[in-house]
Design an enzyme around this catalytic site. Structure first.
Site, PDB file in Angstrom:
ATOM      1  N   GLY A   1      62.827  96.762  47.114  1.00 48.09           N
ATOM      2  CA  GLY A   1      62.621  95.780  48.181  1.00 48.09           C
ATOM      3  C   GLY A   1      63.946  95.171  48.576  1.00 48.09           C
TER       4      GLY A   1
ATOM      5  N   GLY B   1      65.620  90.277  47.832  1.00 49.14           N
ATOM      6  CA  GLY B   1      65.929  91.438  46.995  1.00 49.14           C
ATOM      7  C   GLY B   1      67.422  91.733  47.019  1.00 49.14           C
TER       8      GLY B   1
ATOM      9  NE  ARG C   1      52.578  90.319  53.574  1.00 51.16           N
ATOM     10  CZ  ARG C   1      52.613  89.815  54.792  1.00 51.16           C
ATOM     11  NH1 ARG C   1      53.541  90.168  55.628  1.00 51.16           N
ATOM     12  NH2 ARG C   1      51.692  88.969  55.171  1.00 51.16           N
TER      13      ARG C   1
ATOM     14  CG  ASN D   1      56.142  82.813  46.299  1.00 54.55           C
ATOM     15  OD1 ASN D   1      56.424  82.397  45.172  1.00 54.55           O
ATOM     16  ND2 ASN D   1      56.706  82.358  47.398  1.00 54.55           N
TER      17      ASN D   1
ATOM     18  CB  SER E   1      62.112  78.735  43.219  1.00 58.98           C
ATOM     19  OG  SER E   1      62.297  77.725  44.202  1.00 58.98           O
ATOM     20  N   GLY E   2      64.409  79.314  45.249  1.00 58.20           N
ATOM     21  CA  GLY E   2      65.753  78.887  45.665  1.00 58.20           C
ATOM     22  C   GLY E   2      66.176  79.470  46.993  1.00 58.20           C
TER      23      GLY E   2
ATOM     24  CE  LYS F   1      58.817  80.127  43.638  1.00 54.80           C
ATOM     25  NZ  LYS F   1      58.240  80.101  44.920  1.00 54.80           N
TER      26      LYS F   1
ATOM     27  CG  HIS G   1      58.661  75.402  42.469  1.00 51.95           C
ATOM     28  ND1 HIS G   1      58.701  75.937  43.745  1.00 51.95           N
ATOM     29  CD2 HIS G   1      59.871  74.839  42.269  1.00 51.95           C
ATOM     30  CE1 HIS G   1      59.887  75.715  44.276  1.00 51.95           C
ATOM     31  NE2 HIS G   1      60.618  75.053  43.402  1.00 51.95           N
ATOM     32  CG  ASN G   2      56.031  77.752  46.081  1.00 47.59           C
ATOM     33  OD1 ASN G   2      57.023  77.661  45.355  1.00 47.59           O
ATOM     34  ND2 ASN G   2      55.869  78.734  46.921  1.00 47.59           N
TER      35      ASN G   2
ATOM     36  CD  GLU H   1      58.864  74.822  48.560  1.00 47.24           C
ATOM     37  OE1 GLU H   1      59.374  75.393  47.580  1.00 47.24           O
ATOM     38  OE2 GLU H   1      58.492  75.456  49.564  1.00 47.24           O
TER      39      GLU H   1
ATOM     40  CE  LYS I   1      56.221  83.294  54.909  1.00 46.62           C
ATOM     41  NZ  LYS I   1      57.322  82.311  54.935  1.00 46.62           N
TER      42      LYS I   1
ATOM     43  NE  ARG J   1      25.692  63.743  40.225  1.00 45.97           N
ATOM     44  CZ  ARG J   1      25.674  64.204  38.983  1.00 45.97           C
ATOM     45  NH1 ARG J   1      25.930  63.385  37.976  1.00 45.97           N
ATOM     46  NH2 ARG J   1      25.403  65.461  38.736  1.00 45.97           N
TER      47      ARG J   1
HETATM   48  C1  6PG Z   1      61.014  78.856  46.938  1.00 40.72           C
HETATM   49  C2  6PG Z   1      60.094  78.658  48.109  1.00 40.72           C
HETATM   50  C3  6PG Z   1      59.668  79.985  48.644  1.00 40.72           C
HETATM   51  C4  6PG Z   1      59.094  79.927  50.034  1.00 40.72           C
HETATM   52  C5  6PG Z   1      57.778  79.215  50.110  1.00 40.72           C
HETATM   53  C6  6PG Z   1      57.484  78.805  51.538  1.00 40.72           C
HETATM   54  O1  6PG Z   1      60.646  78.392  45.879  1.00 40.72           O
HETATM   55  O2  6PG Z   1      62.079  79.443  47.113  1.00 40.72           O
HETATM   56  O3  6PG Z   1      58.970  77.945  47.709  1.00 40.72           O
HETATM   57  O4  6PG Z   1      58.832  80.551  47.697  1.00 40.72           O
HETATM   58  O5  6PG Z   1      60.019  79.334  50.878  1.00 40.72           O
HETATM   59  O6  6PG Z   1      56.802  80.099  49.685  1.00 40.72           O
HETATM   60  O7  6PG Z   1      56.183  78.447  51.556  1.00 40.72           O
HETATM   61  P1  6PG Z   1      55.400  78.103  52.868  1.00 40.72           P
HETATM   62  O8  6PG Z   1      55.723  79.166  53.878  1.00 40.72           O
HETATM   63  O9  6PG Z   1      53.987  78.117  52.449  1.00 40.72           O
HETATM   64  O10 6PG Z   1      55.916  76.771  53.307  1.00 40.72           O
END
Ligand code: 6PG
Length: 484
Positions: free
Chosen positions: A11, A16, A77, A104, A130-131, A185, A188-189, A192, A262, A447
Site C-alpha cells: 500500500g 504507507g 484501506r 483504521n 496515528s499521526g 486506536k 484514540h480517534n 480526537e 470516516k 418501569r
Molecule cells: C490519526 C487520525 C487518522 C484519521 C482519522 C480521521 O490518528 O492519525 O485519527 O486515523 O485522520 O481517521 O477521521 P475522520 O475522517 O473520521 O475525521
C-alpha cells in the site's frame, strides 16, 4: 549488501510511503508493493530514490525478498481490501510469519483475522497508527495488538520508528491480545473527535459570542497552548486561524460548515452503548458532525425561527479565562470517559490493558498528543485500577477549581444560543457522577408501573427485586429482571 529485507509494506498511499521511508531512515530494509504496480516504480524513482528501499511487482516477489519470520504490513484501506490481501498472502507464507494491519480497521475484524490466521500458524497483528502523514514519516504513535508471539520480531522496528516522549520513551508498546490495538486506536480517534469538537465550541463562543476576529482567536489559542492545554490540536487551530485566502480574508471563513467522518468516532459510540459506558462527550461530538451535515435544514430553520446568537457581554479577558478552564475540565471528562470505556472492554475481553502505557503511547506522535497525557499516565501509574480519571488528585483539583468557570460558560452558552453540546454534556455527566442519588428511583417506579419490570429498595439488600401493583388493578406477576 543484505539480500533479505526486514519487512514488506503493501500500500503506497501517503501513510504507507511515509512509514517505509521512516523504516528506511531507521536502518531497516523494506520491500514496497502496491496493487497498481506503476506506483511502486514511481515511488522507487521518486521519494525512495537513493535509499535501501526495494520494490516488488507481485506479492510472490515481495515475500521472496523477506527474511524469516516474514513480516508483511498492510497499509491499505480498512475493510474487504485487508481480507483480500490476507487471502492472497496466505499461500505464500509459512508458519510463524507475521501479517500486520496498520489501517483504521474495526476491532472485531482484527479479532476474527487473528483467529483465522492462527489456524494457519500465521501471527496477526492489528496496529493503530496515528499521526497523519508527518507522523508516519517522522514518528507515529503505534498501538499494536494481536498475536503476542509476533511482538519480539516487531518490537525493534516499531519502537525505533515511533515518536518518542521527551524522556526518550517510544510511543509504542504492546497493547494486548486480539483486536485490542485497533480498539485502543478507535478510542484514540473518538477522543480526537471530542477534542476537536470542544475546540470548535470554544471558537464559536469566541467568534459569535465575544465577537473576536481570526487574529485575536489565533492569539488566544497560542496562549492556551502555553498552558495545561498544550497539545497538537490547539497548536494547529492557532495555525489554521492565521491562514488567509487569496483575497486576504481568513480562509477558515470560506470553509463550508459541514463535517465529514470516516466512522471511528461512530464505532466508539456504538461500543460505549454496547458496553453500557456513559461516553457522552464523544457521542455528542459524533452527533455534532451529523448535525453539521444538515446544512440546508439548518439554514431554513434559522430563517424560520429568526434565530441568532446573542452577544456575550462582560469582561472579555475574564470570559476567555473561564472558557480556557471550561475547555480543560471538559477535556478531562472526555478522557475519563474514554478510559472508562477501555477499562470495561479490557475486562470483558480479558485484554489486561495497561492504561498508563496507553497514555504513554498517545503522549507523542498521534493527533491527540498533549502534555496532559503525561499527567494521565502518572495517574494510572499511581493507581492502575483508577475507575474514573477525575478521582486522581491532580485531575480532581483541576475539576474542582474549574467548576465555577465551567458552569458560567455553559450557562452563558445556553442563554445566548451558542451550541456547546460537548461542553454541556461533560458538565451534566460530572454532575450526575457526583450525585449520590439520581432520579432513577422514579424511572424504576415508572418501569414497574407500566411493565412490572421490578425495582430494588434502599432498605433491602441489592439483588432483591420487588413489584408493586401501582393502580390496584394490576396483577402480582412481575416481568423477568435482566439488564441489557
Ligand atoms: C490519526 C487520525 C487518522 C484519521 C482519522 C480521521 O490518528 O492519525 O485519527 O486515523 O485522520 O481517521 O477521521 P475522520 O475522517 O473520521 O475525521
Amino acid at each position: 549488501m543484505r539480500m533479505n529485507a526486514d519487512i514488506g509494506v503493501i500500500g503506497l498511499a501517503v501513510m504507507g510511503q511515509n512509514l517505509i521511508l521512516n523504516m528506511n531512515d531507521n536502518g531497516y530494509k523494506v520491500v514496497a508493493y502496491n496493487r497498481t504496480t506503476a506506483k511502486v516504480d514511481q515511488f522507487l524513482e521518486g521519494p525512495a530514490k537513493g535509499t535501501n528501499i526495494v520494490g516488488a511487482h507481485s506479492l510472490a516477489q515481495l515475500v521472496a525478498q523477506l527474511s524469516v519470520p516474514r513480516k508483511v504490513m498492510l497499509m491499505v484501506r480498512a475493510g474487504t481490501v485487508v481480507d483480500d490481501f490476507i487471502q492472497a498472502l496466505l499461500p505464500l507464507l509459512d508458519e510463524g510469519d507475521i501479517i500486520i494491519d496498520g489501517g483504521n480497521s474495526n476491532f472485531p475484524d482484527s479479532n476474527r483475522r487473528m483467529t483465522e490466521l492462527a489456524e494457519h500458524g500465521i501471527h496477526f497483528v492489528g496496529t493503530g497508527v496515528s499521526g497523519g502523514e508527518l507522523g508516519a514519516r517522522f514518528g507515529p504513535s503505534l498501538m499494536p495488538g494481536g498475536a503476542a508471539a509476533a511482538w519480539p520480531a516487531l518490537k525493534p522496528i516499531f519502537q525505533s520508528i515511533a515518536a518518542k516522549t521527551d524522556a526518550g520513551e517510544p510511543c509504542c508498546d504492546w497493547v494486548g491480545a486480539a483486536g485490542s490495538g485497533h480498539f485502543v486506536k478507535m478510542v484514540h480517534n473518538g477522543i480526537e473527535y471530542g477534542d476537536m469538537q470542544l475546540i470548535c465550541e470554544c471558537y464559536q463562543f469566541m467568534q459569535a459570542g465575544l465577537g473576536l476576529n481570526a487574529a485575536q482567536m489565533q492569539q488566544v489559542f497560542s496562549d492556551w497552548n502555553d498552558s495545561e492545554l498544550n497539545s497538537y490540536l490547539i497548536e494547529i487551530t492557532a495555525d489554521i486561524l492565521a491562514v488567509k485566502d487569496d483575497d486576504g480574508a481568513p480562509l477558515l471563513d470560506k470553509i463550508l460548515d459541514t463535517a465529514g467522518q470516516k466512522g471511528t468516532g461512530k464505532w466508539t459510540g456504538i461500543n460505549a452503548l454496547d458496553l453500557g459506558i456513559p461516553l457522552t462527550l464523544i457521542s455528542e461530538a459524533v452527533f455534532a458532525r451529523c448535525l453539521s451535515a444538515l446544512k440546508d435544514q439548518r439554514q431554513q430553520a434559522q430563517q424560520l425561527f429568526g434565530a441568532d446568537i446573542s452577544a456575550v457581554s462582560g469582561d472579555r479577558a475574564e470570559w476567555l479565562e473561564a472558557l480556557r478552564q471550561a475547555l480543560l475540565a471538559a477535556k478531562i471528562i472526555s478522557y475519563a470517559q474514554g478510559f472508562m470505556l477501555m477499562r470495561e472492554a479490557s475486562e470483558q475481553n480479558h485484554w489486561d490493558l495497561n492504561f498508563g502505557n496507553v497514555a504513554m503511547m498517545w503522549r507523542g506522535g498521534c493527533i491527540i498528543r498533549s502534555a496532559f497525557l503525561g499527567n494521565i499516565r502518572d495517574a494510572f501509574e499511581s493507581d492502575p485500577q483508577l475507575p474514573f480519571l477525575g478521582l486522581d488528585p491532580y485531575f480532581k483539583q483541576i475539576l474542582q477549581q474549574s467548576l465555577p468557570a465551567w458552569r458560567k460558560v455553559a450557562a452563558k452558552a445556553i442563554e445566548s444560543g451558542i451550541p456547546m453540546p460537548c461542553m454541556t454534556a461533560a458538565l451534566s455527566f460530572l454532575d450526575g457522577y457526583l450525585c449520590g442519588r439520581l432520579p432513577a428511583n422514579l424511572l424504576q417506579a415508572q418501569r414497574d408501573y407500566f411493565g412490572a419490570h421490578t425495582y430494588e429498595r434502599v432498605d433491602r439488600p441489592r439483588g432483591e427485586f420487588f413489584h408493586t401493583d401501582w393502580t390496584g388493578s394490576g396483577g402480582d406477576v412481575a416481568s423477568t429482571t435482566y439488564d441489557a
